[in-house]
Design an enzyme around this catalytic site. Structure first.
Site, PDB file in Angstrom:
ATOM      1  N   GLY A   1       2.229   2.964 -13.004  1.00 18.75           N
ATOM      2  CA  GLY A   1       3.474   2.563 -11.936  1.00 18.75           C
ATOM      3  C   GLY A   1       4.399   1.703 -12.750  1.00 18.75           C
ATOM      4  O   GLY A   1       4.379   1.425 -13.991  1.00 18.75           O
TER       5      GLY A   1
ATOM      6  N   GLY B   1      -3.052   2.152 -14.968  1.00 17.71           N
ATOM      7  CA  GLY B   1      -2.097   2.101 -13.827  1.00 17.71           C
ATOM      8  C   GLY B   1      -0.658   2.395 -14.568  1.00 17.71           C
ATOM      9  O   GLY B   1      -0.231   1.634 -15.531  1.00 17.71           O
TER      10      GLY B   1
ATOM     11  N   VAL C   1       4.635  -1.325 -12.748  1.00 20.02           N
ATOM     12  CA  VAL C   1       4.203  -2.957 -13.433  1.00 20.02           C
ATOM     13  C   VAL C   1       3.631  -2.279 -14.713  1.00 20.02           C
ATOM     14  O   VAL C   1       3.950  -2.784 -15.734  1.00 20.02           O
ATOM     15  CB  VAL C   1       3.269  -3.507 -12.810  1.00 20.02           C
TER      16      VAL C   1
ATOM     17  N   THR D   1      -3.794  -6.377  -9.894  1.00 21.25           N
ATOM     18  CA  THR D   1      -3.932  -5.932  -8.476  1.00 21.25           C
ATOM     19  C   THR D   1      -4.355  -6.902  -7.428  1.00 21.25           C
ATOM     20  O   THR D   1      -4.907  -7.885  -7.438  1.00 21.25           O
ATOM     21  CB  THR D   1      -5.177  -5.060  -8.476  1.00 21.25           C
ATOM     22  N   ASN D   2      -3.548  -6.788  -6.108  1.00 23.20           N
ATOM     23  CA  ASN D   2      -3.678  -7.623  -5.216  1.00 23.20           C
ATOM     24  C   ASN D   2      -4.727  -7.228  -4.080  1.00 23.20           C
ATOM     25  O   ASN D   2      -4.856  -5.783  -3.914  1.00 23.20           O
ATOM     26  CB  ASN D   2      -2.275  -7.866  -4.319  1.00 23.20           C
TER      27      ASN D   2
ATOM     28  N   ARG E   1       0.342  -2.644  -0.056  1.00 21.97           N
ATOM     29  CA  ARG E   1       0.187  -2.829   1.620  1.00 21.97           C
ATOM     30  C   ARG E   1       0.932  -1.794   2.071  1.00 21.97           C
ATOM     31  O   ARG E   1       2.258  -2.106   1.929  1.00 21.97           O
ATOM     32  CB  ARG E   1      -0.050  -3.994   2.061  1.00 21.97           C
TER      33      ARG E   1
ATOM     34  N   ARG F   1       8.820 -18.803 -11.777  1.00 28.81           N
ATOM     35  CA  ARG F   1       9.454 -18.721 -10.463  1.00 28.81           C
ATOM     36  C   ARG F   1       9.970 -20.282 -10.143  1.00 28.81           C
ATOM     37  O   ARG F   1      10.968 -20.363  -9.848  1.00 28.81           O
ATOM     38  CB  ARG F   1       8.883 -17.785  -9.399  1.00 28.81           C
TER      39      ARG F   1
ATOM     40  N   HIS G   1      -3.084 -17.129  -5.520  1.00 31.21           N
ATOM     41  CA  HIS G   1      -2.191 -16.364  -5.925  1.00 31.21           C
ATOM     42  C   HIS G   1      -1.402 -15.567  -4.380  1.00 31.21           C
ATOM     43  O   HIS G   1      -2.002 -14.656  -4.113  1.00 31.21           O
ATOM     44  CB  HIS G   1      -2.146 -15.480  -6.989  1.00 31.21           C
TER      45      HIS G   1
ATOM     46  N   ASN H   1      -8.694  -1.433  -2.544  1.00 32.49           N
ATOM     47  CA  ASN H   1      -8.560  -1.765  -3.703  1.00 32.49           C
ATOM     48  C   ASN H   1      -9.922  -2.221  -4.475  1.00 32.49           C
ATOM     49  O   ASN H   1     -10.172  -2.124  -5.821  1.00 32.49           O
ATOM     50  CB  ASN H   1      -7.473  -2.915  -3.871  1.00 32.49           C
TER      51      ASN H   1
END
EC number: 1.1.1.37
Length: 309
Positions: free
Chosen positions: A8, A6, A10, A117-118, A80, A149, A173, A93
């Protein structure tokens, strides 16, 4: 060799962060989009030359180029889109991740695999089932981001550095994650001793909403935070640092949970997950944790059953 599937935001940002750790001489980026991984690799090689870094990047559309990788990071997958249901996202996915798993099994059968991946806890379960690897070698990236965070938001109120806070976030998550300020500490003192109830509630809310806030502000999801966390996890594995992280891992009786991936504290070293750390939760904390686990199980029901075997 480290491979990132991947290319992209990220994936490419993770590749850039890995440059500064100099963990391997070669990082391979793989993507189905022709030209994308090659372009990212070329740009990264120019950056490495400027900074005097020894790492070399390779971009490819052929999974064979991951052959011999000891760590594979999977960032591929669809985001999404408006009008898309969670079930549709999970189904699409799951199909992508199953296909990638087959390639990893073929070309990097001894690798440790980390996935972003979500929906994360469902996709790492799909990956685990398809790979057939030991559970210590399949890891979902989640808690490093969620817990830090929380540390960031708490540090803004308390007025100390985020790294002085040991944060705990458990379970799913996503929007049903369970931040646990009572189990988070600042040099031995519970985080809650530094906060009013209102501040406590605000930190929990901000931690849960952080990803959505970033997306709403700029129009696409976070990449810098996930990439920083991924690079840190890879560093702990490659150098056998045995640092404690929160990650989505397969639970087989730990915390009273079986056959589910969920966010818990773990030790990461040369074998991947070296140890799962079980916290002594109060009855109230355990109840909230189990509510989060139920949300994970609900996510799994949205995945077509053929990808869960």
């Amino acid at each position: 060799m480290i491979t990132i599937v991947g290319s992209g935001r990220v994936g490419a940002t993770t590749a850039a962060f890995l440059m500064f750790y100099e963990l391997d001489n070669e990082v391979t980026l793989i993507d189905v989009i022709k030209g994308l991984p090659q372009g990212e690799a070329l740009d990264l090689n120019h950056a490495a030359a400027i900074l005097g870094k020894s790492v070399r990047y390779k971009g490819s559309n052929d999974y064979k180029d991951m052959e011999g990788s000891d760590i594979v990071i999977v960032t591929a997958g669809l985001a999404r889109k408006p009008g898309m249901t969670r079930e549709e996202l999970a189904g699409k996915n799951a199909e992508i991740i199953s296909s990638i798993a087959d390639q990893i099994k073929k070309y990097a059968p001894n690798s440790i695999v980390i996935i972003t991946t979500n929906p994360l806890d469902a996709m790492v379960y799909v990956l685990y089932k398809r790979l057939g690897f030991p559970r210590n070698r399949v890891i979902g990236f989640s808690g490093v981001l969620d817990s830090n965070r929380m540390a960031y938001y708490a540090s803004q109120i308390i007025g100390i550095a985020p790294e002085s806070i040991i944060p705990v976030v458990l379970g799913q998550h996503g929007e049903n994650m369970y931040p646990v300020p009572e189990a988070s500490f600042v040099y031995g003192k519970p985080l809650t001793e530094f906060l009013t109830q209102e501040q406590y509630n605000d930190i929990v809310k901000k931690t849960i909403q952080a990803g959505a806030d970033i997306t709403n502000l700029r129009g696409f999801s976070s990449n810098w935070g996930p990439a920083a966390g991924l690079a840190l996890m890879v560093d702990s594995i490659k150098k056998n640092r045995r640092r404690v992280f929160e990650a989505s891992v397969y639970l087989d009786g730990e915390y009273g949970v079986k056959d589910v991936f969920a966010e818990v504290p773990v030790v990461l070293g040369k074998n991947g997950v070296e140890k799962i750390i079980e916290l002594n939760l109060t009855p109230e904390q355990r109840q909230k944790f189990m509510q989060s686990i139920e949300a994970v199980k609900k996510n799994l029901t949205q995945v077509p059953p053929q990808y869960l075997k």
